[in-house]
Design an enzyme around this catalytic site. Structure first.
Site, mmCIF file in Angstrom:
data_model
loop_
_atom_site.group_PDB
_atom_site.id
_atom_site.type_symbol
_atom_site.label_atom_id
_atom_site.label_comp_id
_atom_site.label_asym_id
_atom_site.label_seq_id
_atom_site.Cartn_x
_atom_site.Cartn_y
_atom_site.Cartn_z
ATOM 1 N N THR A 68 0.911 -1.268 0.035
ATOM 2 C CA THR A 68 -0.131 -0.056 0.012
ATOM 3 C C THR A 68 0.704 1.341 0.016
ATOM 4 O O THR A 68 2.089 1.249 0.354
ATOM 5 C CB THR A 68 -0.971 -0.046 1.348
ATOM 6 N N ASP A 69 0.263 2.263 -0.350
ATOM 7 C CA ASP A 69 0.974 3.790 -0.470
ATOM 8 C C ASP A 69 1.039 4.111 0.827
ATOM 9 O O ASP A 69 1.795 5.206 1.160
ATOM 10 C CB ASP A 69 0.151 4.733 -1.354
ATOM 11 N N GLU A 70 0.330 3.550 2.021
ATOM 12 C CA GLU A 70 0.213 4.295 3.307
ATOM 13 C C GLU A 70 1.578 3.924 3.929
ATOM 14 O O GLU A 70 1.926 4.757 5.108
ATOM 15 C CB GLU A 70 -0.898 3.332 4.174
ATOM 16 N N TYR A 105 -1.825 -0.528 10.969
ATOM 17 C CA TYR A 105 -1.941 -1.227 9.565
ATOM 18 C C TYR A 105 -0.813 -0.822 8.697
ATOM 19 O O TYR A 105 -0.131 -1.703 8.306
ATOM 20 C CB TYR A 105 -3.447 -0.700 8.914
ATOM 21 N N LYS A 155 2.121 -3.262 7.374
ATOM 22 C CA LYS A 155 2.666 -3.450 5.765
ATOM 23 C C LYS A 155 3.943 -2.865 5.467
ATOM 24 O O LYS A 155 4.586 -3.600 4.798
ATOM 25 C CB LYS A 155 1.483 -2.672 5.098
HETATM 26 P P1 NAD Z 1 -9.713 -7.381 2.012
HETATM 27 O O1 NAD Z 1 -9.643 -7.196 3.377
HETATM 28 O O2 NAD Z 1 -10.657 -7.127 1.350
HETATM 29 O O3 NAD Z 1 -9.193 -8.817 1.889
HETATM 30 C C1 NAD Z 1 -8.350 -9.499 2.610
HETATM 31 C C2 NAD Z 1 -8.436 -11.004 2.153
HETATM 32 O O4 NAD Z 1 -7.407 -11.642 3.107
HETATM 33 C C3 NAD Z 1 -9.628 -11.421 2.799
HETATM 34 O O5 NAD Z 1 -10.348 -12.586 1.730
HETATM 35 C C4 NAD Z 1 -9.467 -12.430 4.138
HETATM 36 O O6 NAD Z 1 -10.373 -13.390 4.358
HETATM 37 C C5 NAD Z 1 -7.918 -12.845 3.704
HETATM 38 N N1 NAD Z 1 -6.965 -13.096 5.030
HETATM 39 C C6 NAD Z 1 -7.059 -12.134 6.031
HETATM 40 N N2 NAD Z 1 -6.268 -12.909 6.792
HETATM 41 C C7 NAD Z 1 -5.894 -13.781 6.522
HETATM 42 C C8 NAD Z 1 -4.983 -14.988 6.937
HETATM 43 N N3 NAD Z 1 -4.506 -14.873 8.132
HETATM 44 N N4 NAD Z 1 -4.806 -16.151 6.152
HETATM 45 C C9 NAD Z 1 -5.453 -16.021 4.944
HETATM 46 N N5 NAD Z 1 -6.088 -15.048 4.536
HETATM 47 C C10 NAD Z 1 -6.197 -14.117 5.125
HETATM 48 O O7 NAD Z 1 -8.323 -6.695 1.381
HETATM 49 P P2 NAD Z 1 -7.976 -5.700 0.014
HETATM 50 O O8 NAD Z 1 -8.821 -4.351 0.462
HETATM 51 O O9 NAD Z 1 -8.570 -6.668 -0.834
HETATM 52 O O10 NAD Z 1 -6.644 -5.830 0.038
HETATM 53 C C11 NAD Z 1 -5.733 -6.704 -0.410
HETATM 54 C C12 NAD Z 1 -4.538 -6.522 -0.233
HETATM 55 O O11 NAD Z 1 -4.143 -5.282 -0.897
HETATM 56 C C13 NAD Z 1 -3.929 -6.293 1.154
HETATM 57 O O12 NAD Z 1 -2.586 -6.894 1.104
HETATM 58 C C14 NAD Z 1 -3.955 -4.839 1.315
HETATM 59 O O13 NAD Z 1 -2.737 -4.290 2.117
HETATM 60 C C15 NAD Z 1 -3.540 -4.312 -0.255
HETATM 61 N N6 NAD Z 1 -3.840 -2.841 -0.748
HETATM 62 C C16 NAD Z 1 -5.207 -2.616 -0.442
HETATM 63 C C17 NAD Z 1 -5.567 -1.314 -0.747
HETATM 64 C C18 NAD Z 1 -7.069 -0.887 -0.890
HETATM 65 O O14 NAD Z 1 -7.617 0.059 -1.298
HETATM 66 N N7 NAD Z 1 -7.912 -2.032 -0.675
HETATM 67 C C19 NAD Z 1 -4.903 -0.711 -1.571
HETATM 68 C C20 NAD Z 1 -3.568 -0.906 -1.747
HETATM 69 C C21 NAD Z 1 -3.108 -1.990 -1.244
HETATM 70 O O1 DAU Z 2 -4.230 3.897 0.461
HETATM 71 C C1 DAU Z 2 -4.361 2.647 0.167
HETATM 72 C C2 DAU Z 2 -5.190 2.165 1.498
HETATM 73 O O2 DAU Z 2 -6.565 2.638 1.157
HETATM 74 C C3 DAU Z 2 -5.005 0.502 1.789
HETATM 75 O O3 DAU Z 2 -3.935 0.226 2.024
HETATM 76 C C4 DAU Z 2 -6.132 0.199 2.763
HETATM 77 O O4 DAU Z 2 -6.316 -1.152 2.851
HETATM 78 C C5 DAU Z 2 -7.507 0.709 2.617
HETATM 79 O O5 DAU Z 2 -8.496 0.417 3.517
HETATM 80 C C6 DAU Z 2 -7.512 2.172 2.330
HETATM 81 O O6 DAU Z 2 -7.120 3.040 3.782
HETATM 82 P P1 DAU Z 2 -8.071 4.440 3.992
HETATM 83 O O7 DAU Z 2 -7.866 4.451 5.396
HETATM 84 O O8 DAU Z 2 -7.660 5.361 3.189
HETATM 85 O O9 DAU Z 2 -9.310 3.780 3.300
HETATM 86 P P2 DAU Z 2 -10.917 4.213 4.057
HETATM 87 O O10 DAU Z 2 -11.752 3.776 3.111
HETATM 88 O O11 DAU Z 2 -10.960 3.379 5.408
HETATM 89 O O12 DAU Z 2 -10.991 5.810 4.203
HETATM 90 C C7 DAU Z 2 -11.015 6.631 3.169
HETATM 91 C C8 DAU Z 2 -10.977 8.199 3.836
HETATM 92 O O13 DAU Z 2 -12.350 8.226 4.156
HETATM 93 C C9 DAU Z 2 -10.118 8.326 4.916
HETATM 94 O O14 DAU Z 2 -9.721 9.627 4.924
HETATM 95 C C10 DAU Z 2 -10.974 8.053 6.165
HETATM 96 C C11 DAU Z 2 -12.150 8.440 5.785
HETATM 97 N N1 DAU Z 2 -13.637 7.919 6.347
HETATM 98 C C12 DAU Z 2 -13.678 6.591 6.373
HETATM 99 C C13 DAU Z 2 -14.598 5.875 6.783
HETATM 100 C C14 DAU Z 2 -14.762 4.035 6.921
HETATM 101 C C15 DAU Z 2 -14.569 8.491 6.866
HETATM 102 O O15 DAU Z 2 -14.559 10.072 6.797
HETATM 103 N N2 DAU Z 2 -15.809 7.967 7.188
HETATM 104 C C16 DAU Z 2 -15.749 6.594 7.425
HETATM 105 O O16 DAU Z 2 -16.786 5.950 7.792
#
Ligand code: NAD
Ligand code: DAU
Length: 352
Positions: free
Chosen positions: A133-135, A158, A162
């Site tokens: 992730t970019d975080e 988180y 990562k």
């Molecule tokens: P998600 O939470 O939707 O899915 C995570 C999956 O991992 C689920 O299916 C869960 O059952 C599985 N999992 C969790 N713990 C596990 C374990 N101990 N063993 C096996 N499986 C397990 O997550 P996502 O949003 O799809 O993110 C996927 C990946 O991409 C993550 O590594 C996250 O850090 C990264 N990522 C997410 C975003 C985003 O915006 N969602 C952006 C950048 C990177």
């Molecule tokens: O940047 C990549 C990341 O983006 C991924 O690595 C993470 O897995 C993914 O969850 C996401 O993180 P964020 O914290 O940015 O996403 P989230 O959707 O939780 O929140 C987006 C923005 O919205 C953040 O500034 C918090 C705000 N927010 C979020 C929720 C859930 C609200 O204002 N209200 C809310 O209820």
């Protein structure tokens, strides 16, 4: 590349299910093994359309279970790994950091060790691809973008977990020559996104005429990418990326949270035939997230210049596709929001 077995971890989650679908449908010469623990975020309903394909296998298991992971690598002799399994929600990491250390750090090291052991130093044509992730880069002020060379500065449990996993992946490359690739992506949106994250949570609440909880003043900025464009970037990097390299992936699409929520409200009003302004009335400013990162923005020019990847849809197109999917799949929303989600929502939002 004939009959190669690829492990995709976390394939039942949001991004993972799009990656599994893409690989199963595009590469009939690969066998795709989806390993997932099926936590609250993992859902096999996400993969109904590919579950009967002959090049797809599901294995339920936990990446923190060392013995299970070693046996799985022994059984399938994977050629490549695409590692997405993780605890992924920042708010949950604030409530329960240890879970994030176990899955994101220990789980990743288990996979690295299993790959190192099974490949026995014969790394030719093998790939261990870690999705991050970019975080990990921390937060930005009003200007600038994250580059691959930006120093790591994670702020939440988180992002710290990562960042730690990224360091381990790099260390296995440096120390043991494991053939790794890493990508760091910005915020994704699209279908099958669990409604704890901003966009699907707001869609669900608008549908139900529930308050729309905007943290703080809603001025935090995120760079949004359509999930299918992320899956395509992962495909490109897996096949063409250089071993040992990191690639940033982003949408070049920055939105202040409050502007995004208002834009979504307008779109949903149209789709639901509501009066213009109806959904916006649901916006409720609530207590900010602890340690809330102000802004993320990705410079993806390395990926574009070296491998030719670019986002394929505008935010307007991607968001409309997303809303249409949620409207057409309200049973999916109902399934994932019944049961444990209710307690989660109550705990996370009642005291804000
Ligand atoms: P998600 O939470 O939707 O899915 C995570 C999956 O991992 C689920 O299916 C869960 O059952 C599985 N999992 C969790 N713990 C596990 C374990 N101990 N063993 C096996 N499986 C397990 O997550 P996502 O949003 O799809 O993110 C996927 C990946 O991409 C993550 O590594 C996250 O850090 C990264 N990522 C997410 C975003 C985003 O915006 N969602 C952006 C950048 C990177
Ligand atoms: O940047 C990549 C990341 O983006 C991924 O690595 C993470 O897995 C993914 O969850 C996401 O993180 P964020 O914290 O940015 O996403 P989230 O959707 O939780 O929140 C987006 C923005 O919205 C953040 O500034 C918090 C705000 N927010 C979020 C929720 C859930 C609200 O204002 N209200 C809310 O209820």
């Amino acid at each position: 590349m004939e009959n190669k077995v690829i492990l995709i971890t976390g394939g039942a989650g949001f991004i993972g299910s799009h990656v599994v679908r893409r690989f199963v449908n595009r590469y009939s010469n690969y066998k795709i093994v989806n390993l997932d623990k099926l936590t609250y975020a993992g859902n096999l309903e996400n993969l109904k359309d590919v579950e009967d394909k002959t090049n797809y296998i599901f294995e339920k298991g936990d990446i923190t279970d060392l013995e299970f992971i070693n046996q799985l690598f022994e059984k399938y002799q994977f050629y490549g790994v695409i590692h997405l399994a993780a605890e992924s929600h920042v708010d949950r990491s604030i409530s329960n950091p240890l879970e994030f250390v176990l899955t994101n750090v220990v789980g990743t090291v288990n996979l690295l060790n299993a790959a190192k052991t099974i490949w026995k130093g014969n790394f030719e044509n093998k790939i261990f691809y870690h999705v991050s992730t970019d975080e990990v880069y921390g937060e930005l002020g009003d200007d600038g973008k994250f580059l691959e060379t930006t120093p790591y500065d994670p702020n939440s449990p988180y992002s710290a977990s990562k960042a730690s996993s990224d360091h381990f992946v790099r260390a296995y490359h440096h120390t043991f020559k494991l053939p790794v690739k890493i990508s760091n992506c910005s915020n994704n949106y699209g279908s099958h996104h669990f409604p704890e994250k901003l966009i699907p949570l707001m869609i669900n609440n608008i549908l139900q005429n529930k308050a729309l909880p905007v943290y703080g003043k809603g001025e935090n900025v995120r760079d949004w990418l359509f999930v299918e464009d992320h899956a395509r970037a992962i495909d490109v990097i897996f096949h063409q990326g250089k071993v040992g390299e990191t690639y940033n992936i982003g949408g070049n699409n920055e939105w202040k949270n409050i502007d995004l929520v208002k834009f979504l409200c307008q779109l949903m009003d149209k789709k639901l035939n509501r009066q213009e302004g109806d959904s916006e009335k649901l916006i409720s400013y609530v207590t900010d997230r602890a340690g809330h990162d102000f802004r993320y923005a990705i410079d993806a020019s390395k990926l574009t210049n070296n491998l030719g990847w670019e986002p394929s849809v505008t935010f307007e197109q991607g968001l409309e596709k997303t809303v249409d999917w949620y409207l057409a799949n309200q049973d999916w929303l109902e399934h994932v929001t019944s049961g444990a989600y209710k307690n989660y929502y109550q705990n996370m939002y009642s005291n804000r």
